[in-house]
Design an enzyme around this catalytic site. Structure first.
Site, short mmCIF file in Angstrom:
data_model
loop_
_atom_site.label_atom_id
_atom_site.label_comp_id
_atom_site.label_asym_id
_atom_site.label_seq_id
_atom_site.Cartn_x
_atom_site.Cartn_y
_atom_site.Cartn_z
N TYR A 189 -2.16 -4.36 5.68
CA TYR A 189 -1.90 -5.80 5.65
C TYR A 189 -2.41 -6.44 6.94
CZ TYR A 189 0.93 -4.90 1.49
OH TYR A 189 1.34 -4.52 0.24
N GLN A 197 12.13 -8.22 9.01
CA GLN A 197 10.78 -7.71 9.18
C GLN A 197 9.82 -8.90 9.14
OE1 GLN A 197 8.28 -5.88 6.11
NE2 GLN A 197 8.43 -3.97 7.27
N ARG A 204 10.53 9.07 -0.22
CA ARG A 204 11.41 9.76 -1.18
C ARG A 204 12.61 10.40 -0.48
NH1 ARG A 204 10.19 10.20 -6.17
NH2 ARG A 204 11.31 12.14 -6.41
#
Length: 401
Positions: A166, A94, A292
C-alpha cells in the site's frame, strides 16, 4: 498459566494479555452503528487491544473499505473507545495514508496516486501520479487532524500502516519509489515519509503514547526492487533507532497476496512467523505478528519459542469474538475456529461488501441481529441437528430458554 494469557507491555502501555485484534478493513464506509458494535464485540470478547484501521483522509481516494474520523462521527468513535476501556481493552488506531497503486484512479487524477510514477497494479502499462511535496504535506496535515480527533476520543496507541504494497510501502520500496528528492534513495531516504508521519503522531498525541509500525520485512517476490529479508532487518533496526515502540511484522504484497492472507493450505508454512523470528533476533523492542494464529497451540508456541511478543488475530476474531475469553477460561476446545476460506471476509471486501463470516452469521451484523433476553423462559424442543437446528438451539439458549 499460558503465555498468551499473561500481561505484556508496549512502550508505557500495559496490555492484559498477548492477543490483539488485527486491523482489518471492514468496508463499513463510515464510523456508524455497524462499526461501533463490530469493534466493541471483539473488545468485550477479551482481546487486550483492538486495532482500528483508519484512512487519514478521503481527499485523494475512495475510503469505503476503511474508516475516516470527522467531527460528525467523533462521538461514535469515542463510544468504541469508552466501551472497549470498560471491557479492559485498549484501542490502537492504525493510520493509513492511502492505497496508492493498489486502488483505482484518485479523485483528482485519471490514475492512482503513488510514491512515484510506478506501474498501476491492475494495468501495468499505466503509470501512477507521483505525489508532489505539497500533496505529501496534505497527507501529513490530515494525519495530524486524525490523531488529534482520535486521541481526544480516547485512543491509547497508534500503528503506522506501512505494509502489503500500500501507499506507505510504496514509499519504502525501491520497486515503486524512484524519487530523487528527500523521499527517495536508500532505505533511510525511502523511510522519510513514514518518519514524518510518526513525528506528526508524536506532536499531536504526546511522546508517551506508543507508536508501532506494521511492515513487511520480506515481500516474498524474488525480483529487483522488492524487499528481501536482509533489507527488512535493516529497516527494522533503523525504525528502532528512530524511537518506534514496537514492530508488527507482516509478509508479502499483492504480487504475492497469498502470503499476506494465508488460506487453509498455508496452515503451517506462513511467512509472517519466519520474518518475525528474524526481526525479533535483531531488535530489542516488542515484535507483533499474525498468520493463522487463531490456532491456539500455534500462537502459544510462537510466544514460547520467542518468535514474537504478541499475537495478532484477525479472521479468527471474526469467526469467534470470544476467542480470547475462552482461552483465558481454559476452554480453547469451545472456540469456533476460522477455516481460512477467505469467503465472507476478504471475498466480501473485494466485492465492495462489508465483512461477514462463513461460520459466524453475526459478523458484520452485530448492530442488526442482537439476541434479546426472553421475557419468559420456556422449554424449547429443537427437532433436527443440522446447521439450522444447532443455530436454533444456540439462540434459544442465549435468549434464556
Amino acid at each position: 498459566m499460558p503465555i498468551i494469557t499473561s500481561p505484556g507491555r508496549i512502550g508505557k502501555l500495559e496490555l492484559k494479555n498477548r492477543i490483539i485484534m488485527a486491523p482489518m478493513g471492514p468496508h463499513f464506509g463510515e464510523i456508524g452503528r455497524k462499526a461501533v458494535e463490530y469493534f466493541v464485540k471483539r473488545a468485550e470478547g477479551g482481546a487486550a487491544m483492538i486495532l482500528v484501521n483508519m484512512m487519514v483522509t478521503d481527499y485523494f481516494e475512495d475510503t469505503s473499505s476503511s474508516l475516516v474520523i470527522t467531527e460528525d462521527n467523533f462521538d461514535n468513535f469515542k463510544e468504541i473507545c469508552d466501551r472497549a476501556h470498560n471491557a479492559g481493552c485498549k484501542v490502537c488506531v492504525q493510520l493509513m495514508p492511502g492505497c496508492g497503486r493498489m486502488a483505482g484512479p484518485a479523485k483528482m487524477y485519471p490514475v492512482p496516486i503513488s510514491a512515484s510514477a510506478c506501474s498501476w497494479l491492475y494495468a501495468p502499462n499505466v503509470k501512477c501520479h507521483e505525489l508532489t511535496t505539497e500533496e505529501i504535506q496534505r497527507l501529513l496535515d490530515e494525519t495530524e487532524r486524525t490523531v488529534r480527533l482520535t486521541r481526544a476520543a480516547g485512543a491509547d496507541a497508534y500503528e503506522m500502516h506501512a505494509y502489503g504494497g500500500y501507499l506507505n510501502d510504496q514509499f519504502l520500496t525501491a520497486a515503486w519509489n524512484i524519487r530523487t528528492d528527500k523521499y527517495g534513495g536508500d532505505v533511510k531516504g525511502r523511510a522519510t515519509f513514514l518518519l514524518e508521519q510518526i513525528a506528526a503522531v508524536r506532536k499531536c498525541a504526546g511522546a508517551d503514547v506508543p507508536v508501532m509500525v506494521k511492515f513487511c520485512p520480506d515481500h516474498g517476490v524474488p525480483y529487483p526492487g522488492f524487499r528481501q529479508l536482509d533489507e527488512g532487518i535493516e529497516l527494522a533496526k533503523y525504525l528502532e533507532e528512530q524511537g518506534v515502540d514496537a514492530l508488527h511484522v507482516d509478509a508479502g504484497c499483492y504480487e504475492k497476496w497469498q502470503l499476506s492472507m494465508p488460506a487453509l493450505f498455508y496452515q503451517e508454512a506462513v511467512m509472517q512467523l519466519k520474518s518475525a523470528k528474524a526481526v525479533k533476533e535483531n531488535v530489542g523492542i516488542p515484535v507483533l505478528t499474525h498468520g493463522r494464529l487463531s490456532n491456539y497451540e500455534k500462537a502459544e508456541a510462537a510466544l514460547k519459542n520467542d518468535i514474537c511478543d504478541f499475537t495478532i488475530i484477525g479472521r479468527g476474531l471474526l469467526a469467534d469474538p470470544e476467542l480470547p475469553k475462552k482461552i483465558a477460561e481454559g476452554r480453547p476446545e469451545d472456540i469456533l475456529p476460522c477455516i481460512s476460506c477467505n469467503e465472507g471476509c476478504i471475498g466480501n471486501v473485494l466485492k465492495y461488501r462489508h465483512v461477514e463470516c462463513a461460520l459466524n452469521p453475526f459478523t458484520g451484523y452485530e448492530d442488526e441481529r442482537p439476541m434479546p433476553k426472553a421475557a419468559e423462559a420456556k422449554k424449547v424442543l429443537v427437532v433436527g441437528g443440522g446447521p439450522g437446528g444447532c443455530t436454533a438451539a444456540l439462540l434459544a439458549k442465549q435468549a434464556g430458554h
